[in-house]
Design a protein around this motif. Sequence first.
Motif, mmCIF file in Angstrom:
data_model
loop_
_atom_site.group_PDB
_atom_site.id
_atom_site.type_symbol
_atom_site.label_atom_id
_atom_site.label_comp_id
_atom_site.label_asym_id
_atom_site.label_seq_id
_atom_site.Cartn_x
_atom_site.Cartn_y
_atom_site.Cartn_z
ATOM 1 N N ARG A 75 0.843 -1.202 0.000
ATOM 2 C CA ARG A 75 0.000 0.000 0.000
ATOM 3 C C ARG A 75 0.876 1.248 0.000
ATOM 4 N NH1 ARG A 75 -4.307 1.790 4.777
ATOM 5 N NH2 ARG A 75 -5.551 3.237 3.503
ATOM 6 N N ILE A 76 0.589 2.154 -0.932
ATOM 7 C CA ILE A 76 1.209 3.484 -0.951
ATOM 8 C C ILE A 76 0.100 4.460 -0.586
ATOM 9 C CG2 ILE A 76 2.581 5.131 -2.282
ATOM 10 C CD1 ILE A 76 3.207 2.841 -4.243
ATOM 11 N N PRO A 77 0.017 4.856 0.684
ATOM 12 C CA PRO A 77 -1.168 5.590 1.149
ATOM 13 C C PRO A 77 -1.208 7.050 0.758
ATOM 14 C CG PRO A 77 0.386 5.308 2.953
ATOM 15 C CD PRO A 77 0.954 4.559 1.774
ATOM 16 N N LEU A 94 -6.594 -0.519 -6.825
ATOM 17 C CA LEU A 94 -5.882 -1.794 -6.779
ATOM 18 C C LEU A 94 -5.289 -2.095 -8.151
ATOM 19 C CD1 LEU A 94 -5.107 -4.524 -5.490
ATOM 20 C CD2 LEU A 94 -7.400 -5.347 -6.092
ATOM 21 N N LEU A 95 -3.978 -2.362 -8.188
ATOM 22 C CA LEU A 95 -3.283 -2.678 -9.437
ATOM 23 C C LEU A 95 -2.993 -4.174 -9.494
ATOM 24 C CD1 LEU A 95 -2.886 0.421 -9.185
ATOM 25 C CD2 LEU A 95 -0.644 0.123 -10.225
ATOM 26 N N GLN A 96 -3.391 -4.816 -10.600
ATOM 27 C CA GLN A 96 -3.175 -6.254 -10.790
ATOM 28 C C GLN A 96 -2.332 -6.504 -12.036
ATOM 29 O OE1 GLN A 96 -3.993 -9.132 -8.897
ATOM 30 N NE2 GLN A 96 -2.491 -9.819 -10.417
ATOM 31 N N HIS A 97 -1.178 -7.129 -11.823
ATOM 32 C CA HIS A 97 -0.230 -7.405 -12.905
ATOM 33 C C HIS A 97 -0.658 -8.623 -13.718
ATOM 34 C CE1 HIS A 97 1.308 -10.914 -10.721
ATOM 35 N NE2 HIS A 97 1.248 -10.174 -9.630
ATOM 36 N N GLY A 98 0.112 -8.927 -14.765
ATOM 37 C CA GLY A 98 -0.114 -10.111 -15.577
ATOM 38 C C GLY A 98 0.611 -11.319 -15.008
ATOM 39 N N ALA A 114 5.839 5.923 -13.539
ATOM 40 C CA ALA A 114 5.310 4.674 -12.980
ATOM 41 C C ALA A 114 3.903 4.901 -12.445
ATOM 42 C CB ALA A 114 6.216 4.161 -11.866
ATOM 43 N N LEU A 115 2.955 4.114 -12.914
ATOM 44 C CA LEU A 115 1.545 4.335 -12.580
ATOM 45 C C LEU A 115 1.267 4.368 -11.082
ATOM 46 C CD1 LEU A 115 -1.401 4.722 -13.347
ATOM 47 C CD2 LEU A 115 -1.571 2.254 -13.718
ATOM 48 N N PRO A 116 1.765 3.435 -10.252
ATOM 49 C CA PRO A 116 1.426 3.495 -8.823
ATOM 50 C C PRO A 116 1.835 4.812 -8.172
ATOM 51 C CG PRO A 116 2.476 1.405 -9.352
ATOM 52 C CD PRO A 116 2.645 2.287 -10.557
ATOM 53 N N LEU A 117 2.998 5.311 -8.556
ATOM 54 C CA LEU A 117 3.502 6.535 -7.936
ATOM 55 C C LEU A 117 2.783 7.759 -8.473
ATOM 56 C CD1 LEU A 117 7.285 5.572 -7.908
ATOM 57 C CD2 LEU A 117 5.486 5.039 -6.246
ATOM 58 N N VAL A 126 -3.044 3.782 -3.088
ATOM 59 C CA VAL A 126 -2.634 2.786 -4.078
ATOM 60 C C VAL A 126 -2.305 1.450 -3.420
ATOM 61 C CG1 VAL A 126 -1.006 2.251 -5.928
ATOM 62 C CG2 VAL A 126 -1.732 4.626 -5.537
ATOM 63 N N TRP A 127 -2.847 0.377 -3.984
ATOM 64 C CA TRP A 127 -2.599 -0.982 -3.516
ATOM 65 C C TRP A 127 -2.073 -1.819 -4.679
ATOM 66 C CZ3 TRP A 127 -3.971 -2.598 1.575
ATOM 67 C CH2 TRP A 127 -4.607 -1.595 2.350
ATOM 68 N N ILE A 128 -1.026 -2.611 -4.417
ATOM 69 C CA ILE A 128 -0.394 -3.430 -5.449
ATOM 70 C C ILE A 128 -0.503 -4.897 -5.054
ATOM 71 C CG2 ILE A 128 1.745 -3.937 -6.685
ATOM 72 C CD1 ILE A 128 2.643 -1.064 -6.078
#
Length: 398
Positions: A75-77, A94-98, A114-117, A126-128
Amino acid sequence: MVSNGHNFLLDLAGSGFFLLILVHLPRQAFSGRSLPLGFGQPPEALCAAAINSLGYKCQEFEAITDDGYILSVQRIPEGRAGGRGGGSDRPPVLLQHGVIVDGMSWLLNSPDEALPLILADNGFDVWISNTRGTRYSRRHLTLDPAKQEYWNWTWDELVIHDLSTVADLVFNQTAQKIHYVGHSLGTLVVLAAFSEGKLSDRIKSAALLSPIAYLSHMTTALGVVAAKAFVGEAVSILGLSEFNPKGVQEELFMKALCDNPGVNCYDLLTALTDIALKNEPQSTSTKNLIHLSQTVRDAKLSKYDYGSAQMNIEHYGAPDPPVYDLSKISGDIPLLLSYGGRDALSDVQDVEDLLDALKLDKSLQVQYVKNYAHVDFVLGVTAKDLIFNRVMSFFRNQ
């Protein structure tokens, strides 16, 4: 956008499934839940490996699926100093990779790319996610990753167990419905879940980057050869339950694929080195790759085919595996589909077939980027302007 030499490579790598053909080159828990010892040891946490040093707060969570897999979630709060501040009103994403990559794949570019940042700096929580079998989620309460039983799953289980477990974690931590970003296989699992009426109480909207569901028009000869070769009988001869792209047996299998007439791996291999050094490909189950190859060969989206009517009857009560009917996806969850004209995996015709199958109108937005290939939607240097800003605008309008 990445260079032409990388585009075709990244088309293959981004799907995860087809990266396996190319790679034959030489906690702290914040969930408040006490974990049993289990099997497997986590590596250096993703927060420490890629996020904290860039000036972002990052928290490590562990979520346990109902079939015992211990999943790592980051988590990047909030954003860096100077970005928008924290607070409980920040909408969760929430980000889900392949497949055959993990959460690190979102973080290979600079913070400004970078999308999350980018999301964190623009007011999102942001949650990965990291799916089972990858380096950050290679643990189980009772099963040993060195044993065959640990790897007895396909993306069906990601739909049933992993995705719902992580969505529950984020929802329970934030008390808000979630915006979802999936890339490649990350789009397939959420579409399959939506088609079965799952997650509508957890997910508010979904952005699907390089969406895959139908793969019958794939344009890369290498991918087609892989799908034809990756049948259960052929792979079982290798005795593989875990498919580790860096393994010796897997290396021999991949070299055999590259020797097929019309398939040229040389140019791809010369472009692979920097990507491999940044983010080595992750293991997945052999059964998962067989399931993906079935999707390519059978030109339909269905649950895992056990190879005989009798075995399918034992598992499903019918001689054929059930089909994921995408026409049943409700318009209650707004969708944004973003796809590219140079994508050799998420082919334009296959995406158009997906759009036809969805039978959605007002709840569906579509973005077509003519010059984008598969992984440009994650790693393209112009993705912030072309893709990520559109994604953020889409989320904010829901």
